[in-house]
Scaffold this motif. Structure first.
Motif, PDB file in Angstrom:
ATOM      1  N   VAL A 145      -4.139   9.481 -55.823  1.00  0.00           N
ATOM      2  CA  VAL A 145      -2.828   8.869 -55.576  1.00  0.00           C
ATOM      3  C   VAL A 145      -2.957   7.352 -55.498  1.00  0.00           C
ATOM      4  N   SER A 148      -3.780   5.881 -58.888  1.00  0.00           N
ATOM      5  CA  SER A 148      -2.622   5.930 -59.773  1.00  0.00           C
ATOM      6  C   SER A 148      -1.617   4.831 -59.433  1.00  0.00           C
ATOM      7  N   GLU A 149      -1.393   4.622 -58.161  1.00  0.00           N
ATOM      8  CA  GLU A 149      -0.450   3.584 -57.738  1.00  0.00           C
ATOM      9  C   GLU A 149      -0.927   2.195 -58.135  1.00  0.00           C
TER      10      GLU A 149
END
Length: 276
Positions: A145, A148-149
């Protein structure tokens, strides 16, 4: 390795000039435009002469690098050298402790280096119970996560131990099942898959598109690691499934080469000769 040593080394590589691609963007016989190397292979010479070794690697025709440490160099200087040599560094290895303890710092460094993939390369022997693997899967999802951010992609690199069945469960299967396929991708080490007597192609079929990276290393007699082309692994048959696997980056590696530069020269020559 000083300049004189570097020049002697470069001159001493058999048929080194013949191994260089005719153009900097030469396409290999199976459609890969840029053959890569995991720099762990040449760590002994990198430690002695970082810039000279990178230049020698480029001279053999390698155009992509996967880092496993930066040898006290800053990202700006490394990227300037790679730009000069028309090389890229799409991936780097980073230990699980750094992911646990300083993920923000890892992301900052990888962005500064221009990497795309954050790869966890190894799990210590005391972290390989099924409960540990479940914890790793949860951590990898969290790391995925955050990556990806930040515009990065997380991936996990295997050895053979992930394929040893424990209480009826294969840990690698657990990792595939309990991690988000969009957030956690895999770097498949073809040598260690072979050592575990598992089919790489079967893995590609089970998790299509989830393998953007691979390590290409060969297996000789008595399961010894050898330069690519000196062993028995049928890379042409495996790499023929690249599109189905999602493979984009192919890194030559040898964990303990007797002569690192000769090993990588032999390896790239073999890969450039493959046809299928």
């Amino acid at each position: 390795m000083n300049r004189r040593t570097f020049l002697q080394l470069s001159a001493g590589l058999p048929a080194a000039a013949a191994l260089r691609p005719k153009t900097r963007h030469r396409t290999s016989p199976w459609g890969i435009e840029r053959i890569g190397i995991q720099l762990y292979t040449v760590r002994s010479v990198l430690a002695d002469d970082f810039e000279g070794t990178i230049r020698a690697v480029a001279g053999l025709g390698y155009q992509e690098l996967e880092f496993a440490g930066y040898y006290d160099r800053n990202p700006e200087d490394i990227r300037a050298l790679l730009d000069e040599l028309d090389m890229t560094a799409p991936a780097g290895h980073i230990g699980i402790e750094a992911l646990r303890g300083d993920l923000a710092g890892v992301i900052d460094t990888f962005l500064a280096m221009g990497h795309r993939y954050v790869v966890c390369p190894y799990l210590d022997a005391n972290e390989r119970t099924l409960e540990h693997y479940r914890q790793h899967a949860a951590l990898f999802n969290e790391v995925g996560v955050a990556c990806s951010e930040a515009g990065l992609q997380f991936a996990y690199h295997n050895h053979e131990f992930e394929f040893v069945e424990t209480d009826g469960i294969v840990p690698y299967d657990l990792l595939l099942a309990e991690t988000d396929p969009e957030l956690v991708w895999m770097e498949l080490d073809l040598f260690w898959v072979e050592a575990a007597q598992v089919s790489s192609v079967d893995l590609f079929t089970r998790a299509p598109g989830r393998f953007p990276l691979c390590h290409i290393k060969d297996m000789g007699p008595d399961a010894a690691m050898v330069a690519v082309g000196e062993g028995d692994i049928d890379f042409a048959s495996i790499l023929a499934h690249s599109e189905h696997a999602g493979l984009r980056h192919y890194f030559v590696e040898h964990d303990h080469p007797e002569d690192p530069m000769q090993s990588i020269a032999t390896s790239i020559a073999h890969l450039q000769s493959l046809e299928f």
